[in-house]
Design an enzyme around this catalytic site. Structure first.
Site, PDB file in Angstrom:
ATOM      1  N   SER A 126       0.853  -1.282  -0.134  1.00  0.00           N
ATOM      2  CA  SER A 126      -0.003   0.124  -0.065  1.00  0.00           C
ATOM      3  C   SER A 126       0.951   1.298   0.017  1.00  0.00           C
ATOM      4  O   SER A 126       2.056   1.294   0.379  1.00  0.00           O
ATOM      5  CB  SER A 126      -0.875  -0.058   1.454  1.00  0.00           C
ATOM      6  OG  SER A 126      -1.159   1.047   1.584  1.00  0.00           O
ATOM      7  N   CYS A 128       1.108   3.535   1.915  1.00  0.00           N
ATOM      8  CA  CYS A 128       1.317   4.002   3.464  1.00  0.00           C
ATOM      9  C   CYS A 128       2.527   3.353   3.771  1.00  0.00           C
ATOM     10  O   CYS A 128       3.177   3.801   4.882  1.00  0.00           O
ATOM     11  CB  CYS A 128       0.324   3.563   4.647  1.00  0.00           C
ATOM     12  SG  CYS A 128       0.100   1.893   4.705  1.00  0.00           S
ATOM     13  N   TYR A 155       0.481  -1.124  10.768  1.00  0.00           N
ATOM     14  CA  TYR A 155       0.350  -1.950   9.187  1.00  0.00           C
ATOM     15  C   TYR A 155       1.044  -1.720   8.279  1.00  0.00           C
ATOM     16  O   TYR A 155       1.538  -2.415   7.517  1.00  0.00           O
ATOM     17  CB  TYR A 155      -1.073  -1.043   8.574  1.00  0.00           C
ATOM     18  CG  TYR A 155      -1.849  -1.324   7.382  1.00  0.00           C
ATOM     19  CD1 TYR A 155      -2.584  -2.636   7.337  1.00  0.00           C
ATOM     20  CD2 TYR A 155      -1.658  -0.825   6.135  1.00  0.00           C
ATOM     21  CE1 TYR A 155      -3.044  -2.862   6.207  1.00  0.00           C
ATOM     22  CE2 TYR A 155      -1.987  -0.968   5.225  1.00  0.00           C
ATOM     23  CZ  TYR A 155      -2.829  -2.269   4.967  1.00  0.00           C
ATOM     24  OH  TYR A 155      -3.249  -2.655   3.668  1.00  0.00           O
ATOM     25  N   HIS A 198     -12.528   4.070   4.273  1.00  0.00           N
ATOM     26  CA  HIS A 198     -11.577   5.067   3.807  1.00  0.00           C
ATOM     27  C   HIS A 198     -12.534   6.311   3.442  1.00  0.00           C
ATOM     28  O   HIS A 198     -13.698   6.311   3.399  1.00  0.00           O
ATOM     29  CB  HIS A 198     -10.856   4.522   2.742  1.00  0.00           C
ATOM     30  CG  HIS A 198      -9.933   3.335   3.077  1.00  0.00           C
ATOM     31  ND1 HIS A 198      -9.925   2.084   2.482  1.00  0.00           N
ATOM     32  CD2 HIS A 198      -8.770   3.389   3.758  1.00  0.00           C
ATOM     33  CE1 HIS A 198      -9.106   1.421   2.920  1.00  0.00           C
ATOM     34  NE2 HIS A 198      -8.126   2.205   3.729  1.00  0.00           N
TER      35      HIS A 198
HETATM   36  N1  LIG Z   1      -8.708  -0.592  -0.239  1.00  0.00           N
HETATM   37  C1  LIG Z   1      -7.604   0.241  -0.497  1.00  0.00           C
HETATM   38  O1  LIG Z   1      -7.833   1.429  -0.917  1.00  0.00           O
HETATM   39  C2  LIG Z   1      -6.284  -0.491  -0.815  1.00  0.00           C
HETATM   40  C3  LIG Z   1      -5.174   0.548  -1.190  1.00  0.00           C
HETATM   41  C4  LIG Z   1      -3.894   0.036  -1.072  1.00  0.00           C
HETATM   42  C5  LIG Z   1      -3.743  -1.339  -1.041  1.00  0.00           C
HETATM   43  N2  LIG Z   1      -4.766  -2.071  -0.837  1.00  0.00           N
HETATM   44  C6  LIG Z   1      -4.064  -3.256  -0.421  1.00  0.00           C
HETATM   45  O2  LIG Z   1      -5.033  -4.469  -1.087  1.00  0.00           O
HETATM   46  C7  LIG Z   1      -5.100  -5.705  -0.289  1.00  0.00           C
HETATM   47  C8  LIG Z   1      -6.741  -6.118  -0.084  1.00  0.00           C
HETATM   48  O3  LIG Z   1      -7.401  -4.868   0.380  1.00  0.00           O
HETATM   49  P1  LIG Z   1      -8.952  -4.515   0.472  1.00  0.00           P
HETATM   50  O4  LIG Z   1      -9.364  -3.383   0.574  1.00  0.00           O
HETATM   51  O5  LIG Z   1      -9.690  -5.617  -0.670  1.00  0.00           O
HETATM   52  O6  LIG Z   1      -9.328  -5.338   1.872  1.00  0.00           O
HETATM   53  P2  LIG Z   1     -10.816  -5.988   2.356  1.00  0.00           P
HETATM   54  O7  LIG Z   1     -11.846  -5.450   1.287  1.00  0.00           O
HETATM   55  O8  LIG Z   1     -10.737  -5.889   3.847  1.00  0.00           O
HETATM   56  O9  LIG Z   1     -10.355  -7.541   2.023  1.00  0.00           O
HETATM   57  C9  LIG Z   1      -9.469  -8.230   2.864  1.00  0.00           C
HETATM   58  C10 LIG Z   1      -9.825  -9.708   2.388  1.00  0.00           C
HETATM   59  O10 LIG Z   1      -8.836 -10.478   3.238  1.00  0.00           O
HETATM   60  C11 LIG Z   1      -9.623 -11.408   3.867  1.00  0.00           C
HETATM   61  N3  LIG Z   1      -9.024 -11.929   5.125  1.00  0.00           N
HETATM   62  C12 LIG Z   1      -8.337 -10.908   6.165  1.00  0.00           C
HETATM   63  N4  LIG Z   1      -7.740 -11.710   6.881  1.00  0.00           N
HETATM   64  C13 LIG Z   1      -8.167 -12.869   6.931  1.00  0.00           C
HETATM   65  C14 LIG Z   1      -7.450 -14.138   7.463  1.00  0.00           C
HETATM   66  N5  LIG Z   1      -7.022 -13.962   8.596  1.00  0.00           N
HETATM   67  N6  LIG Z   1      -8.198 -15.333   6.815  1.00  0.00           N
HETATM   68  C15 LIG Z   1      -8.534 -15.109   5.553  1.00  0.00           C
HETATM   69  N7  LIG Z   1      -9.067 -14.184   4.822  1.00  0.00           N
HETATM   70  C16 LIG Z   1      -8.725 -13.036   5.490  1.00  0.00           C
HETATM   71  C17 LIG Z   1     -10.753 -10.896   4.402  1.00  0.00           C
HETATM   72  O11 LIG Z   1     -11.750 -11.776   4.556  1.00  0.00           O
HETATM   73  P3  LIG Z   1     -13.420 -11.448   5.087  1.00  0.00           P
HETATM   74  O12 LIG Z   1     -14.135 -11.246   4.017  1.00  0.00           O
HETATM   75  O13 LIG Z   1     -13.748 -12.860   5.989  1.00  0.00           O
HETATM   76  O14 LIG Z   1     -13.073 -10.380   6.029  1.00  0.00           O
HETATM   77  C18 LIG Z   1     -11.283  -9.825   3.057  1.00  0.00           C
HETATM   78  O15 LIG Z   1     -11.882 -10.995   1.957  1.00  0.00           O
HETATM   79  C19 LIG Z   1      -4.458  -5.147   0.843  1.00  0.00           C
HETATM   80  O16 LIG Z   1      -3.143  -6.167   1.108  1.00  0.00           O
HETATM   81  C20 LIG Z   1      -4.281  -3.740   1.163  1.00  0.00           C
HETATM   82  O17 LIG Z   1      -3.151  -3.241   1.644  1.00  0.00           O
HETATM   83  C21 LIG Z   1      -6.126  -1.688  -0.342  1.00  0.00           C
END
Ligand SMILES: NC(=O)c1ccc[n+]([C@@H]2O[C@H](COP(=O)([O-])OP(=O)(O)OC[C@H]3O[C@@H](n4cnc5c(N)ncnc54)[C@H](OP(=O)(O)O)[C@@H]3O)[C@@H](O)[C@H]2O)c1
Length: 331
Positions: A126, A128, A155, A198
Site C-alpha cells: 500500500s 502508506c 500496518y 476510507h
Molecule cells: N482498499 C484500498 O484502498 C487499498 C489501497 C492500497 C492497497 N490495498 C491492499 O489491497 C489488499 C486488499 O485490500 P482490500 O481493500 O480488498 O481489503 P478488504 O476489502 O478488507 O479485503 C480483505 C480480504 O482479506 C480477507 N482476510 C483478512 N484476514 C483474513 C484471514 N485471517 N484469513 C482469511 N482471509 C482473511 C478478508 O476476509 P473476510 O471477507 O472474511 O473479512 C477479505 O476478504 C491489502 O493488501 C491492502 O493493503 C488496498
C-alpha cells in the site's frame, strides 16, 4: 529514458508464461474489495481454475491450516489480496491486531506458496509504506528513507516486512514473488461503514444519507485541501493480472493513476454523481492528514500499463453498486 530506469528494467523485468488459462490461481481474500475485483477480471479473461477459500474454511493467520491447504491444492499462482485493512481510526485503535494479523497472513502464505511449488506470487502492499515526508510524487526508491506516518505504522511495518519477504525469497530461493503498491482504491465491494472506512466510501455514504434525509448540508472532515489519488479497483485488478504475467523482479511497482485531486473536489464530484443539492461544510477542527499523497507511476508506465477509468465513471459505477447493496452494508 532515464539511465537508472533503463538498468532497473533490464535487471528486473522479464516476461513469463505463468498466467496460462489453465493455471491454478489462488486469490487470497477473494471476498474483499481487491480480491473480488481480481476474480472478476480473471473470470472475464477466461481463467477457469480459480482456487478460492473463505475465511471460515481457511483462516490465513493459522500456519498449520495454511500449510495443509497449500499441500492439498498446490496453486501455481498466488495473488495476495487478503489483509487486515482499515482507515485511520481502525489503524489507531487496533494497533496489535493490525501488525499481528498482517504479519501472520503474509508470512504463512508466502512461505507455504514457496514450499508447495507455487511458480508466481503477487503481494499487495500500500502507499502508506512510504515515509510520511517522502518527496511527491512518491517513487518506489523512497521506501525506508524516513519515518512513517505514526497513525498507520503498525500496518505499514507489516506491509514493508511483506515486501522484504518477497525480496528475500527471490534472493535466497529464486522464488518469483513480486510486490505491487496500489494507491487509494475504490469501487464495488468497498467498505462503507462510517467508522472503519476510507475517505471516499465514507463521503459517498454521508452524502447519500444527507440526500435521503433531504438535508441542506453535509459536514466533511478537515479543510478539504489535502490532495489524494484514487484508482478504480477494476483498473487495479487489470494491473495485477498484467504484472503477474509480465513482471518479475525484486523492485516493488507502484500502481496508481498518476494524478490527484483535493478532498473538496472529490466531495463535490461525489455530490454531483449522487445528485445532492445541499452545501458541503468543512469542519476545520478535524485533522487533515498529510497534504499530498501521490504515487510516482513512471515504473508502471514503463512496463506498459495505464489506468483507463475516469474518476467520474468509476464513482458512478461505485454508487450504482452502493445503491443496489445498501441494505446489506455494515454501519
Ligand atoms: N482498499 C484500498 O484502498 C487499498 C489501497 C492500497 C492497497 N490495498 C491492499 O489491497 C489488499 C486488499 O485490500 P482490500 O481493500 O480488498 O481489503 P478488504 O476489502 O478488507 O479485503 C480483505 C480480504 O482479506 C480477507 N482476510 C483478512 N484476514 C483474513 C484471514 N485471517 N484469513 C482469511 N482471509 C482473511 C478478508 O476476509 P473476510 O471477507 O472474511 O473479512 C477479505 O476478504 C491489502 O493488501 C491492502 O493493503 C488496498
Amino acid at each position: 529514458m532515464h539511465a537508472a530506469m533503463q538498468s532497473w528494467r533490464a535487471r528486473d523485468s522479464k516476461p513469463t508464461d505463468i498466467m496460462n488459462k489453465q493455471a491454478r490461481i489462488f486469490v487470497a481474500g477473494h471476498r474483499g474489495l481487491v480480491g473480488s475485483a481480481v476474480v472478476r477480471r480473471l473470470r472475464a479473461l477466461g481463467y477457469e481454475q480459480l482456487l478460492l477459500a473463505e475465511r471460515r474454511a481457511l483462516d490465513l493467520t493459522r500456519q498449520a491450516d495454511v500449510e495443509a491447504w497449500f499441500a492439498a491444492h498446490r496453486p501455481e499462482v498466488v495473488i495476495m489480496a487478503a489483509a487486515k485493512v482499515g482507515g485511520i481510526h481502525a489503524n489507531n485503535s487496533y494497533a496489535a491486531d493490525f501488525i499481528r494479523d498482517n504479519l501472520a497472513v503474509q508470512t504463512n502464505v508466502i512461505d507455504a506458496a514457496y514450499r508447495n511449488g507455487t511458480r508466481k506470487l503477487t503481494f499487495l502492499g500500500s502507499s502508506c509504506i512510504y515515509p510520511k515526508h517522502a518527496p511527491q510524487p512518491m517513487s518506489e526508491d523512497s521506501l525506508l528513507t524516513g519515518p512513517l506516518e505514526p497513525t498507520n505504522e503498525w500496518y505499514a511495518i507489516a506491509k514493508i516486512a511483506g515486501i522484504k519477504m518477497c525480496q528475500a525469497y527471490l534472493r535466497q530461493y529464486g522464488f518469483d514473488a513480486i510486490s505491487l503498491m496500489p494507491t487509494n482504491l475504490y469501487g464495488p465491494g468497498d467498505n462503507f461503514s462510517l467508522e472503519n472506512s476510507h475517505v471516499l466510501p465514507a463521503l459517498m455514504r454521508k452524502i447519500h444519507e444527507a440526500k435521503q434525509a433531504a438535508s441542506n448540508s453535509v459536514v466533511v472532515w478537515g479543510t478539504g485541501t489535502p490532495r489524494r489519488e484514487f484508482l478504480y479497483v477494476d483498473d487495479l485488478a487489470d494491473a495485477v493480472v498484467f504484472l503477474t504475467q509480465g513482471y518479475s523482479g525484486a523492485g516493488p511497482v507502484n500502481v496508481g493513476v498518476g494524478t490527484d485531486i483535493t478532498i473538496r473536489e472529490l466531495a463535490e464530484l461525489i455530490g454531483r454523481v449522487i445528485g445532492f443539492q445541499g452545501e458541503l461544510v468543512f469542519d476545520t477542527t478535524k485533522p487533515d492528514g498529510t497534504p499530498r499523497k501521490l504515487l510516482d507511476v513512471s515504473r508502471l508506465h514503463a512496463l506498459g500499463w495505464r489506468a483507463s477509468t475516469t474518476l467520474e465513471a468509476g464513482l458512478r459505477r461505485t454508487y450504482e453498486w452502493f445503491c443496489a447493496n445498501e441494505s446489506q452494508l455494515r454501519r
